[in-house]
Design an enzyme around this catalytic site. Sequence first.
Site, PDB file in Angstrom:
ATOM      1  N   PRO A 192     -36.918  56.392 -75.296  1.00  0.00           N
ATOM      2  CG  PRO A 192     -38.141  58.359 -75.304  1.00  0.00           C
ATOM      3  CD  PRO A 192     -37.915  57.107 -74.503  1.00  0.00           C
ATOM      4  CG  ASN A 193     -34.935  59.724 -79.671  1.00  0.00           C
ATOM      5  OD1 ASN A 193     -35.227  59.401 -80.826  1.00  0.00           O
ATOM      6  ND2 ASN A 193     -35.636  60.628 -79.000  1.00  0.00           N
ATOM      7  NE  ARG A 215     -27.917  63.398 -84.242  1.00  0.00           N
ATOM      8  CZ  ARG A 215     -29.027  63.701 -83.570  1.00  0.00           C
ATOM      9  NH1 ARG A 215     -30.048  62.897 -83.568  1.00  0.00           N
ATOM     10  NH2 ARG A 215     -29.104  64.820 -82.878  1.00  0.00           N
ATOM     11  CE1 TYR A 263     -27.687  61.847 -73.704  1.00  0.00           C
ATOM     12  CE2 TYR A 263     -27.772  62.421 -76.038  1.00  0.00           C
ATOM     13  CZ  TYR A 263     -28.242  62.575 -74.749  1.00  0.00           C
ATOM     14  OH  TYR A 263     -29.264  63.443 -74.493  1.00  0.00           O
ATOM     15  CG  ASN A 311     -31.480  56.248 -69.856  1.00  0.00           C
ATOM     16  OD1 ASN A 311     -32.259  57.215 -69.809  1.00  0.00           O
ATOM     17  ND2 ASN A 311     -30.284  56.334 -70.401  1.00  0.00           N
ATOM     18  CB  ALA A 348     -37.030  62.825 -73.798  1.00  0.00           C
ATOM     19  CG  HIS A 401     -36.574  65.183 -68.567  1.00  0.00           C
ATOM     20  ND1 HIS A 401     -35.790  65.102 -67.442  1.00  0.00           N
ATOM     21  CD2 HIS A 401     -35.795  64.748 -69.600  1.00  0.00           C
ATOM     22  CE1 HIS A 401     -34.581  64.658 -67.786  1.00  0.00           C
ATOM     23  NE2 HIS A 401     -34.567  64.424 -69.087  1.00  0.00           N
ATOM     24  CD  GLU A 411     -34.150  59.068 -62.583  1.00  0.00           C
ATOM     25  OE1 GLU A 411     -34.594  59.140 -61.397  1.00  0.00           O
ATOM     26  OE2 GLU A 411     -34.218  60.005 -63.400  1.00  0.00           O
ATOM     27  CG  HIS A 438     -30.633  59.960 -66.491  1.00  0.00           C
ATOM     28  ND1 HIS A 438     -31.621  59.862 -67.441  1.00  0.00           N
ATOM     29  CD2 HIS A 438     -31.260  60.068 -65.299  1.00  0.00           C
ATOM     30  CE1 HIS A 438     -32.795  59.906 -66.848  1.00  0.00           C
ATOM     31  NE2 HIS A 438     -32.604  60.034 -65.547  1.00  0.00           N
ATOM     32  NE  ARG A 446     -27.644  67.079 -71.599  1.00  0.00           N
ATOM     33  CZ  ARG A 446     -28.224  66.228 -72.437  1.00  0.00           C
ATOM     34  NH1 ARG A 446     -28.552  65.015 -72.025  1.00  0.00           N
ATOM     35  NH2 ARG A 446     -28.472  66.589 -73.685  1.00  0.00           N
TER      36      ARG A 446
HETATM   37  O1  CA2 Z   1     -28.504  61.065 -70.243  1.00  0.00           O
HETATM   38  C1  CA2 Z   1     -29.387  60.236 -70.487  1.00  0.00           C
HETATM   39  O2  CA2 Z   1     -29.215  59.006 -70.421  1.00  0.00           O
HETATM   40  C2  CA2 Z   1     -30.761  60.722 -70.971  1.00  0.00           C
HETATM   41  O3  CA2 Z   1     -31.742  59.894 -70.368  1.00  0.00           O
HETATM   42  C3  CA2 Z   1     -30.752  60.568 -72.475  1.00  0.00           C
HETATM   43  C4  CA2 Z   1     -32.007  61.120 -73.155  1.00  0.00           C
HETATM   44  C5  CA2 Z   1     -32.276  62.543 -72.675  1.00  0.00           C
HETATM   45  O4  CA2 Z   1     -33.511  63.001 -73.216  1.00  0.00           O
HETATM   46  C6  CA2 Z   1     -32.327  62.642 -71.164  1.00  0.00           C
HETATM   47  O5  CA2 Z   1     -32.534  63.992 -70.797  1.00  0.00           O
HETATM   48  C7  CA2 Z   1     -31.034  62.155 -70.551  1.00  0.00           C
HETATM   49  C8  CA2 Z   1     -31.846  61.168 -74.671  1.00  0.00           C
HETATM   50  C9  CA2 Z   1     -31.344  59.940 -75.311  1.00  0.00           C
HETATM   51  C10 CA2 Z   1     -31.117  60.233 -76.760  1.00  0.00           C
HETATM   52  O6  CA2 Z   1     -29.962  59.563 -77.155  1.00  0.00           O
HETATM   53  C11 CA2 Z   1     -29.447  59.867 -78.385  1.00  0.00           C
HETATM   54  C12 CA2 Z   1     -28.263  59.263 -78.677  1.00  0.00           C
HETATM   55  C13 CA2 Z   1     -27.668  59.500 -79.893  1.00  0.00           C
HETATM   56  C14 CA2 Z   1     -28.258  60.334 -80.801  1.00  0.00           C
HETATM   57  C15 CA2 Z   1     -29.458  60.937 -80.490  1.00  0.00           C
HETATM   58  C16 CA2 Z   1     -30.058  60.696 -79.276  1.00  0.00           C
END
Ligand code: CA2
Length: 145
Positions: free
Chosen positions: A11-12, A19, A24, A75, A78, A81, A99, A101, A108
């Site tokens: 997701p996301n 953003r 990221y 990947n 969220a 977790h 895995e 990330h 974090r």
């Molecule tokens: O660090 C990573 O790759 C994560 O898997 C990214 C997830 C986060 O919930 C994990 O804890 C770590 C979130 C991805 C969201 O990506 C966005 C990118 C741009 C704007 C908003 C969200």
Amino acid sequence: MSKNIFILNGPNLNLLGTREPGIYGAETLADIEKACAAHAKGHSLTIDFRQSNLEGELVDWIQEARTKADALLLNAGAYTHTSIAILDALRAVDKPIIEVHLSNIFRREDYRKHSYVSEAATGIISGFGSHGYILGIDAAAKLIK
Ligand code: CA2
């Protein structure tokens, strides 16, 4: 026939590049897919690169990986977790599971420090930004050749 790696994104991650570039990176998911396809080709591997915001769809794809992939890069965003459903699906995959990330989840918030995915993963790559996907392909290539 060439070996195939499933690269699944949760997701996301479709919002990458729009953003939070400080956490990221500035690349989009399409940029990462392109780099992965080119790098995999250098190993004579093919990739199947997908993203979903839906937990059940990710579970379906992980199940599909049991017969259609030689290795899986995940990947899970969220869901890393939170998702026992994804963990259970991964436990049924008898292939290397990497895995990945973008960020270093251990630097974090506390709620990101536990990963259900890690309980089924062969290994974890975290904190190298989009290069982590390339490192993941290298790890998968080594494991399946
Ligand atoms: O660090 C990573 O790759 C994560 O898997 C990214 C997830 C986060 O919930 C994990 O804890 C770590 C979130 C991805 C969201 O990506 C966005 C990118 C741009 C704007 C908003 C969200």
